[in-house]
Design a protein around this motif. Structure first.
Motif, PDB file in Angstrom:
ATOM      1  N   MET A 165       0.838  -1.201   0.000  1.00 19.08           N
ATOM      2  CA  MET A 165       0.000   0.000   0.000  1.00 19.08           C
ATOM      3  C   MET A 165       0.869   1.245   0.000  1.00 19.08           C
ATOM      4  SD  MET A 165      -3.112  -0.951   2.569  1.00 19.08           S
ATOM      5  CE  MET A 165      -4.072   0.455   1.960  1.00 19.08           C
ATOM      6  N   GLY A 166       0.316   2.310  -0.582  1.00 20.76           N
ATOM      7  CA  GLY A 166       1.114   3.519  -0.636  1.00 20.76           C
ATOM      8  C   GLY A 166       0.290   4.772  -0.842  1.00 20.76           C
ATOM      9  N   TRP A 167       1.011   5.861  -0.811  1.00 16.99           N
ATOM     10  CA  TRP A 167       0.429   7.180  -1.080  1.00 16.99           C
ATOM     11  C   TRP A 167       1.045   7.754  -2.341  1.00 16.99           C
ATOM     12  CZ3 TRP A 167      -3.615   9.025   1.605  1.00 16.99           C
ATOM     13  CH2 TRP A 167      -3.883   8.454   2.847  1.00 16.99           C
ATOM     14  N   PHE A 168       0.184   8.308  -3.159  1.00 14.80           N
ATOM     15  CA  PHE A 168       0.584   8.963  -4.395  1.00 14.80           C
ATOM     16  C   PHE A 168      -0.079  10.327  -4.427  1.00 14.80           C
ATOM     17  CE2 PHE A 168       2.602   5.397  -6.648  1.00 14.80           C
ATOM     18  CZ  PHE A 168       2.247   4.355  -5.797  1.00 14.80           C
ATOM     19  N   ARG A 169       0.433  11.214  -5.262  1.00 13.70           N
ATOM     20  CA  ARG A 169      -0.175  12.537  -5.353  1.00 13.70           C
ATOM     21  C   ARG A 169      -0.164  13.020  -6.789  1.00 13.70           C
ATOM     22  NH1 ARG A 169       4.429  16.069  -2.083  1.00 13.70           N
ATOM     23  NH2 ARG A 169       6.072  15.981  -3.692  1.00 13.70           N
ATOM     24  N   GLN A 170      -1.092  13.924  -7.058  1.00 12.44           N
ATOM     25  CA  GLN A 170      -1.180  14.506  -8.390  1.00 12.44           C
ATOM     26  C   GLN A 170      -1.540  15.971  -8.270  1.00 12.44           C
ATOM     27  OE1 GLN A 170      -3.789  12.443 -11.127  1.00 12.44           O
ATOM     28  NE2 GLN A 170      -2.702  13.301 -12.884  1.00 12.44           N
TER      29      GLN A 170
ATOM     30  N   PRO B  90      -2.215  19.730 -10.207  1.00 13.46           N
ATOM     31  CA  PRO B  90      -2.838  20.135 -11.472  1.00 13.46           C
ATOM     32  C   PRO B  90      -1.820  20.225 -12.600  1.00 13.46           C
ATOM     33  CG  PRO B  90      -3.688  21.459  -9.690  1.00 13.46           C
ATOM     34  CD  PRO B  90      -2.565  20.652  -9.110  1.00 13.46           C
ATOM     35  N   GLY B  91      -2.121  19.591 -13.726  1.00 13.42           N
ATOM     36  CA  GLY B  91      -1.246  19.651 -14.880  1.00 13.42           C
ATOM     37  C   GLY B  91      -0.037  18.752 -14.814  1.00 13.42           C
ATOM     38  N   LYS B  92       0.062  17.949 -13.756  1.00 15.44           N
ATOM     39  CA  LYS B  92       1.221  17.065 -13.602  1.00 15.44           C
ATOM     40  C   LYS B  92       0.779  15.612 -13.534  1.00 15.44           C
ATOM     41  CE  LYS B  92       4.287  20.357 -11.314  1.00 15.44           C
ATOM     42  NZ  LYS B  92       5.216  20.584 -10.169  1.00 15.44           N
ATOM     43  N   ALA B  93       1.727  14.732 -13.786  1.00 21.28           N
ATOM     44  CA  ALA B  93       1.444  13.308 -13.694  1.00 21.28           C
ATOM     45  C   ALA B  93       1.363  12.865 -12.236  1.00 21.28           C
ATOM     46  CB  ALA B  93       2.534  12.519 -14.418  1.00 21.28           C
ATOM     47  N   ARG B  94       0.643  11.774 -12.024  1.00 24.38           N
ATOM     48  CA  ARG B  94       0.589  11.209 -10.685  1.00 24.38           C
ATOM     49  C   ARG B  94       1.969  10.664 -10.315  1.00 24.38           C
ATOM     50  NH1 ARG B  94      -4.668   7.819  -9.062  1.00 24.38           N
ATOM     51  NH2 ARG B  94      -5.466   9.760  -9.957  1.00 24.38           N
ATOM     52  N   GLU B  95       2.381  10.929  -9.079  1.00 23.60           N
ATOM     53  CA  GLU B  95       3.704  10.491  -8.651  1.00 23.60           C
ATOM     54  C   GLU B  95       3.647   9.793  -7.302  1.00 23.60           C
ATOM     55  OE1 GLU B  95       6.300  13.851  -8.131  1.00 23.60           O
ATOM     56  OE2 GLU B  95       5.112  14.691  -6.505  1.00 23.60           O
ATOM     57  N   GLY B  96       4.587   8.901  -7.101  1.00 27.54           N
ATOM     58  CA  GLY B  96       4.655   8.194  -5.834  1.00 27.54           C
ATOM     59  C   GLY B  96       5.222   9.061  -4.733  1.00 27.54           C
ATOM     60  N   VAL B  97       4.659   8.932  -3.550  1.00 31.12           N
ATOM     61  CA  VAL B  97       5.133   9.651  -2.367  1.00 31.12           C
ATOM     62  C   VAL B  97       5.827   8.670  -1.411  1.00 31.12           C
ATOM     63  CG1 VAL B  97       4.433  10.998  -0.370  1.00 31.12           C
ATOM     64  CG2 VAL B  97       3.308  11.373  -2.578  1.00 31.12           C
TER      65      VAL B  97
ATOM     66  N   ALA C 184      -1.350  19.122  -3.653  1.00 29.54           N
ATOM     67  CA  ALA C 184      -1.791  18.117  -4.616  1.00 29.54           C
ATOM     68  C   ALA C 184      -2.988  17.367  -4.055  1.00 29.54           C
ATOM     69  CB  ALA C 184      -0.671  17.111  -4.911  1.00 29.54           C
ATOM     70  N   MET C 185      -3.616  16.577  -4.922  1.00 27.35           N
ATOM     71  CA  MET C 185      -4.580  15.585  -4.458  1.00 27.35           C
ATOM     72  C   MET C 185      -3.770  14.346  -4.081  1.00 27.35           C
ATOM     73  SD  MET C 185      -7.852  15.110  -4.000  1.00 27.35           S
ATOM     74  CE  MET C 185      -8.827  16.036  -5.193  1.00 27.35           C
TER      75      MET C 185
ATOM     76  N   ARG D  69       3.633  -6.231  -4.744  1.00 30.94           N
ATOM     77  CA  ARG D  69       4.982  -6.065  -5.304  1.00 30.94           C
ATOM     78  C   ARG D  69       5.831  -5.133  -4.453  1.00 30.94           C
ATOM     79  NH1 ARG D  69       2.521  -5.522 -11.338  1.00 30.94           N
ATOM     80  NH2 ARG D  69       0.924  -4.457 -10.096  1.00 30.94           N
ATOM     81  N   ALA D  70       7.088  -5.062  -4.768  1.00 33.84           N
ATOM     82  CA  ALA D  70       8.045  -4.332  -3.936  1.00 33.84           C
ATOM     83  C   ALA D  70       7.773  -2.831  -3.932  1.00 33.84           C
ATOM     84  CB  ALA D  70       9.460  -4.595  -4.430  1.00 33.84           C
ATOM     85  N   SER D  71       8.062  -2.220  -2.789  1.00 34.25           N
ATOM     86  CA  SER D  71       7.771  -0.791  -2.637  1.00 34.25           C
ATOM     87  C   SER D  71       8.567   0.042  -3.616  1.00 34.25           C
ATOM     88  CB  SER D  71       8.063  -0.346  -1.205  1.00 34.25           C
ATOM     89  OG  SER D  71       9.428  -0.560  -0.876  1.00 34.25           O
ATOM     90  N   TRP D  72       9.845  -0.276  -3.839  1.00 36.33           N
ATOM     91  CA  TRP D  72      10.666   0.537  -4.744  1.00 36.33           C
ATOM     92  C   TRP D  72      10.150   0.466  -6.170  1.00 36.33           C
ATOM     93  CZ3 TRP D  72      12.829  -2.103  -8.773  1.00 36.33           C
ATOM     94  CH2 TRP D  72      12.943  -3.493  -8.637  1.00 36.33           C
ATOM     95  N   TRP D  73       9.577  -0.655  -6.544  1.00 35.86           N
ATOM     96  CA  TRP D  73       9.061  -0.852  -7.899  1.00 35.86           C
ATOM     97  C   TRP D  73       7.733  -0.108  -8.076  1.00 35.86           C
ATOM     98  CZ3 TRP D  73       4.970  -2.984 -10.656  1.00 35.86           C
ATOM     99  CH2 TRP D  73       5.234  -3.366 -11.982  1.00 35.86           C
ATOM    100  N   LEU D  74       6.875  -0.190  -7.091  1.00 36.79           N
ATOM    101  CA  LEU D  74       5.566   0.450  -7.178  1.00 36.79           C
ATOM    102  C   LEU D  74       5.646   1.967  -7.131  1.00 36.79           C
ATOM    103  CD1 LEU D  74       3.614  -1.928  -4.794  1.00 36.79           C
ATOM    104  CD2 LEU D  74       3.291  -1.738  -7.270  1.00 36.79           C
ATOM    105  N   LEU D  75       6.609   2.491  -6.380  1.00 36.38           N
ATOM    106  CA  LEU D  75       6.685   3.947  -6.192  1.00 36.38           C
ATOM    107  C   LEU D  75       6.720   4.674  -7.525  1.00 36.38           C
ATOM    108  CD1 LEU D  75       7.045   6.103  -3.834  1.00 36.38           C
ATOM    109  CD2 LEU D  75       9.434   6.139  -4.566  1.00 36.38           C
TER     110      LEU D  75
END
Length: 126
Positions: free
Chosen positions: A33-38, A40-47, A90-91, A101-107
């Motif tokens: 499980m993780g947190w991601f953010r997006q 406005p105008g940017k791609a969703r990214e891993g936090v 961000a949202m 799957r592994a945290s480093w891969w999902l991020l």
């Protein structure tokens, strides 16, 4: 599968917030499980991602300021955010990878994650 986030708000620079994500017991105990953010105008990214073997990976931009944690008894994933800056606006989305799957891969691969919450807005502004 349902993920329900809460805790987003308007906060001043330098302030703190704690986001929460309630999931089912099955997801909390088996998924990565993780947190991601997006923004406005940017791609969703891993936090930050917490995989099912307990490995945690943070984005470089939040290391030392954000902490991801999990309370299995409460079926809840948290993101403690300190020393917030306007760039953190961000949202924020909670996500669960049932393939665990592994945290480093999902991020860095949010598109590979199949379960998402509805998001909670974090705005950092004076």
């Amino acid at each position: 599968v349902q993920l329900v986030e809460s805790g987003g708000a308007l906060v001043q620079p330098g302030g703190s917030l704690r986001l929460s994500c309630v999931a089912s017991a099955y997801i909390i105990n088996t998924a990565s499980m993780g947190w991601f953010r997006q923004a406005p105008g940017k791609a969703r990214e891993g936090v930050a991602v917490f995989d099912n073997v307990g490995t945690i990976t943070y984005a470089d931009s939040v290391k030392g300021r954000f902490t991801i944690s999990k309370d299995n008894a409460k079926n809840t994933l948290y993101l403690q955010m300190n020393n917030l800056t306007p760039e953190d606006t961000a949202m924020y989305y909670c996500a669960a990878d049932k393939e665990a799957r592994a945290s480093w891969w999902l991020l860095v691969r949010p598109a590979q994650i199949g379960v998402w919450g509805q998001g909670t807005q974090v705005t950092v502004s004076s």
